[in-house]
Design an enzyme around this catalytic site. Structure first.
Site, PDB file in Angstrom:
ATOM      1  N   ASP A   1      -2.192 -11.908  -8.367  1.00 49.39           N
ATOM      2  CA  ASP A   1      -2.882 -12.864  -7.493  1.00 49.39           C
ATOM      3  C   ASP A   1      -4.403 -12.687  -7.619  1.00 49.39           C
ATOM      4  OD1 ASP A   1      -3.154 -10.490  -6.112  1.00 49.39           O
ATOM      5  OD2 ASP A   1      -2.476 -11.266  -4.174  1.00 49.39           O
ATOM      6  N   SER A   2      -4.825 -11.711  -8.433  1.00 51.20           N
ATOM      7  CA  SER A   2      -6.239 -11.617  -8.807  1.00 51.20           C
ATOM      8  C   SER A   2      -6.707 -12.906  -9.468  1.00 51.20           C
ATOM      9  CB  SER A   2      -6.458 -10.427  -9.754  1.00 51.20           C
ATOM     10  OG  SER A   2      -5.539 -10.468 -10.831  1.00 51.20           O
TER      11      SER A   2
ATOM     12  N   ASP B   1       3.183 -11.723  -8.983  1.00 50.63           N
ATOM     13  CA  ASP B   1       2.609 -11.039  -7.828  1.00 50.63           C
ATOM     14  C   ASP B   1       2.729 -11.972  -6.618  1.00 50.63           C
ATOM     15  OD1 ASP B   1       1.211  -9.025  -6.583  1.00 50.63           O
ATOM     16  OD2 ASP B   1      -0.724  -9.545  -7.472  1.00 50.63           O
TER      17      ASP B   1
ATOM     18  N   LYS C   1       6.055  -8.459  -7.706  1.00 51.72           N
ATOM     19  CA  LYS C   1       5.317  -7.359  -7.090  1.00 51.72           C
ATOM     20  C   LYS C   1       4.930  -7.790  -5.690  1.00 51.72           C
ATOM     21  CE  LYS C   1       0.832  -6.281  -8.164  1.00 51.72           C
ATOM     22  NZ  LYS C   1       0.160  -6.342  -6.845  1.00 51.72           N
TER      23      LYS C   1
ATOM     24  N   GLU D   1       2.732  -6.177  -2.009  1.00 55.32           N
ATOM     25  CA  GLU D   1       1.912  -5.112  -1.433  1.00 55.32           C
ATOM     26  C   GLU D   1       2.543  -4.614  -0.137  1.00 55.32           C
ATOM     27  OE1 GLU D   1      -2.150  -6.460  -1.003  1.00 55.32           O
ATOM     28  OE2 GLU D   1      -2.249  -7.151  -3.082  1.00 55.32           O
TER      29      GLU D   1
ATOM     30  N   GLU E   1      -3.242   1.639  -6.269  1.00 58.40           N
ATOM     31  CA  GLU E   1      -4.581   1.073  -6.478  1.00 58.40           C
ATOM     32  C   GLU E   1      -5.610   1.772  -5.601  1.00 58.40           C
ATOM     33  OE1 GLU E   1      -4.996  -3.206  -6.328  1.00 58.40           O
ATOM     34  OE2 GLU E   1      -7.181  -3.076  -6.552  1.00 58.40           O
TER      35      GLU E   1
HETATM   36  O1  KIV Z   1      -3.506  -9.038  -8.645  1.00 55.25           O
HETATM   37  C1  KIV Z   1      -3.637  -8.137  -9.483  1.00 55.25           C
HETATM   38  O2  KIV Z   1      -4.166  -8.341 -10.584  1.00 55.25           O
HETATM   39  C2  KIV Z   1      -3.136  -6.824  -9.143  1.00 55.25           C
HETATM   40  C3  KIV Z   1      -3.437  -5.696 -10.069  1.00 55.25           C
HETATM   41  C4  KIV Z   1      -4.862  -5.361 -10.060  1.00 55.25           C
HETATM   42  C5  KIV Z   1      -2.574  -4.511  -9.794  1.00 55.25           C
HETATM   43  O3  KIV Z   1      -2.504  -6.669  -8.144  1.00 55.25           O
END
Ligand code: KIV
Length: 301
Positions: free
Chosen positions: A49-50, A88, A118, A120, A187
């Site tokens: 989600d970056s 994510d 993924k 959090e 992280e």
């Molecule tokens: O969103 C992302 O790119 C991440 C990574 C930095 C682990 O969660």
């Protein structure tokens, strides 16, 4: 590069810890870069989600929607042959309830064609992780600095610097493992804590800003490539400095257009019929060749 290598699977990722084989994870958001990373032998492509920051231009990841994540994951999964593709789950697509989390993870697999998701959170997300895993969907955990909690923690800051916080993050890591996750992102935590967690859990840990003791590493692709010359956090190692050459290429193109130096005859078409075209490369084989395919030769004037 070895194109004969087999698909990276969840069991292989889990086994990598005992085999002492470091895992390589990289973010990817589109087909072009996914293809490059996949052919470079990266084990896991994380559609992070970056993308809210590096693709969409936001200051944090919070505005990203599940539909957007699914769109980008489809772009990545469509061209990936070897790596695991992980979607994510974005902010508020899974935090409401375990049922919401299962539904979001299901869409990641069915619509995004991801291999896993993924999310959090540690102790507070254990039930959701369990439910997703029970549905047959692999889950990658993420503890320590959790960017979706940026407002609660007061910014993108290293976590786990005092004993109480270290204990909380260790408990989160154990909860994620107990809930059935197949691996765990650590992280923004001190290297010593990452080393303790890595020794304490049986699933592989993948670090970002968490030191070298983790079982693998992840970086945001744009950071590794140096695509933003104003962003140089300590935890990133730049393997290329692409911002300047890309800007120069754009500038050279602009100069050529303004000087009427592009296109030349070599990039222009004549009036002759298209019948003499050589066959298109497999990637463009779905339509008639008109000289626009990247591997098409000279059209002749
Ligand atoms: O969103 C992302 O790119 C991440 C990574 C930095 C682990 O969660």
């Amino acid at each position: 590069m070895d194109r004969s290598r087999t698909k990276v699977t969840v069991p292989k990722i889990v086994a990598s810890k005992d085999e002492g084989r470091p895992l390589v994870m990289l973010t990817a958001y589109d087909a072009t870069f996914a293809r490059l990373a996949d052919s470079a032998d990266v084990d896991i492509l994380l559609v992070g989600d970056s993308l809210g920051m590096v693709v969409q231009g936001h200051n944090d990841t919070l505005p990203v929607t599940l539909d957007e994540m699914i769109y980008h994951t489809r772009c990545v999964s469509r061209v990936t042959q070897h790596a695991q593709v992980i979607l994510d789950l974005p902010f508020m697509s899974y935090q409401e309830s375990p049922s919401q989390a299962v539904a979001a993870a299901g869409r990641a697999i069915k619509e995004g064609r991801a291999h896993g998701v993924k999310l959090e959170g540690g102790v507070s997300m254990a039930e959701s992780i369990e439910r997703i895993v029970a549905a047959g969907i692999p889950v990658m955990g993420h503890v320590g600095l959790m960017p979706q909690s940026v407002h609660a923690i007061g910014g993108f800051k290293v976590q786990g610097r005092d004993d109480a916080a270290r204990a909380r993050i260790m408990e989160d890591a154990r909860a994620v493992e107990r809930a059935g996750a197949f691996c765990l992102v650590l992280e923004g935590i001190p290297s010593s804590l990452a080393a303790e967690i890595t020794a304490a859990v049986r699933i592989p840990t993948i670090g970002i800003g968490a030191g070298v003791a983790c079982d693998g590493q992840v970086l945001v692709m744009h950071d590794l490539l140096g695509l933003d010359d104003g962003f140089k956090p300590r935890f990133v190692k730049r393997y290329a400095e692409l911002a300047a050459p890309i800007r120069s290429a754009f500038q050279a193109y602009a100069d050529d257009v303004r000087a009427r130096a592009f296109p030349t005859e070599a990039q222009s078409f004549g009036a002759s019929p298209l019948a003499s075209k050589k066959p298109r490369a497999p990637r463009e084989a779905d339509g008639a060749s008109d000289g626009y395919g990247p591997s098409d030769g000279d059209d002749g004037a």
